[in-house]
Write a protein that holds these residues in place. Structure first.
Motif, PDB file in Angstrom:
ATOM      1  N   SER A 167      11.607   1.161  -1.641  1.00 43.52           N
ATOM      2  CA  SER A 167      11.554   1.828  -0.337  1.00 43.52           C
ATOM      3  C   SER A 167      10.566   2.984  -0.371  1.00 43.52           C
ATOM      4  O   SER A 167       9.807   3.204   0.584  1.00 43.52           O
ATOM      5  N   PHE A 176       8.140   2.730   5.272  1.00 39.33           N
ATOM      6  CA  PHE A 176       9.496   2.941   4.763  1.00 39.33           C
ATOM      7  C   PHE A 176      10.548   2.415   5.726  1.00 39.33           C
ATOM      8  O   PHE A 176      11.456   1.677   5.350  1.00 39.33           O
ATOM      9  N   HIS A 180      13.251  -0.395   5.277  1.00 37.74           N
ATOM     10  CA  HIS A 180      14.660  -0.018   5.474  1.00 37.74           C
ATOM     11  C   HIS A 180      15.364  -1.036   6.374  1.00 37.74           C
ATOM     12  O   HIS A 180      16.466  -1.512   6.074  1.00 37.74           O
TER      13      HIS A 180
END
Length: 317
Positions: A167, A176, A180
């Motif tokens: 991540s 990111f 996610h």
């Protein structure tokens, strides 16, 4: 999306009941990258906060239904209408408010900062990510009231560590929150987070330079960043995922949306009368970047949580 001090935690209760009770996962203390074990490092007030996080986790995972007030059906984590109640200034200072933080969404000077300590293998973290966080972003991040800062807190072993570093690596290419969302999508964690799978998730997230991603994934910078987040979580006494700080107010577990709403609104009210970043900011300027890309889901179903390996009766389902 915008897409735990190390001490021996109390014995966790079973989390097999994935009902609407607010729950969180229990983690065993882990050694940091340096192999050291740190005591609480943020002052005496943190001892109280750690107790609150632990108690909330205990109530959340209790199998006898005690996590709810049987007379009202209210969740265990009560949030007082008093903006000052349960707030610890030392914990509020943990907000980084770095405009260049790639693992955050919302204005750096927003009056309220929610810090989330979570693990990609934590099923209840995923529930929060899919069901509650998108609504918080829509209602509070987009109008400039709230900023969400992510902290990687891997507690389920090697694959958790791998996903955490992945991540961060995705974040280096401004993906990111897209990573996610992909990692917390239904069925994603069941496939595991081995090297091939996180590479596939990165590709799904739109990471352009996959060679750089794989290099960053195994680099020292990624390891150091994850270790820093992990040490902070243990430093405040957190032993479960997800755990949260909202302007210095601790919450444990994937609580119902209404619990977060009350905490955010109380924090925003308090910010109006106190000095500091965001206290007089002009809400309504929108989200500067990230803006919750990859956010999916809009349910405010009840919360749930899961237990780390080694915690009695636990499961990462």
């Amino acid at each position: 999306m915008p897409t735990p001090k190390k001490s021996t935690p109390s014995k966790a209760r079973s989390n097999k009941d994935q009902s609407s009770k607010p729950q969180s996962s229990k983690a065993l203390p882990k050694k940091s990258a340096s192999g050291s074990k740190k005591p609480l490092v943020y002052g005496a007030a943190v001892v109280v906060a750690a107790g609150l996080l632990g108690f909330a986790s205990y109530r959340a995972t209790a199998p006898d239904g005690s996590s709810r007030d049987t007379s009202t059906g209210a969740p265990a984590a009560e949030v007082s209408a008093d903006p000052q109640a349960g707030v610890y200034p030392e914990l509020a200072k943990l907000a980084r408010r770095d405009a260049d933080d790639k693992l955050a969404v919302g204005r750096a000077d927003a009056p309220v900062v929610l810090i989330e300590y979570a693990d990609f293998k934590c099923g209840y973290c995923g529930k929060f990510a899919r069901d509650t966080e998108p609504e918080l972003i829509k209602e509070y991040v987009e109008d400039g009231t709230l900023r969400i800062e992510w902290r990687n807190f891997p507690i389920f072993g090697e694959e958790s560590e791998n996903a955490a570093r992945a991540s961060w690596a995705a974040g280096q290419q401004d993906r990111f929150w897209e990573f996610h969302a992909a990692a917390y999508a239904e069925g994603a964690k069941e496939k595991g987070f081995g090297k091939d799978q996180v590479k596939a998730l990165a590709q799904e997230a739109g990471v352009e330079d996959l060679a750089r991603f794989m290099k960053d994934l195994d680099g020292e910078a990624a390891r150091a960043a994850v270790a820093k987040d992990q040490e902070q979580a243990y430093g405040i006494g957190a032993t479960s995922t997800p755990s949260f700080l909202i302007n210095g107010r601790p919450l444990a577990g994937a609580q119902p949306k209404e619990t977060f709403t009350r905490a955010i609104e109380a924090a925003a009210e308090r910010a109006k009368t106190t000095a500091g970043p965001g206290a007089s900011g002009d809400a309504g300027q929108g989200v500067p970047r990230g803006s919750g890309q990859g956010v999916s889901g809009n349910s405010d179903q009840g919360a749930s949580g899961n237990s780390a390996p080694g915690a009695s009766g636990g499961s990462d389902k």
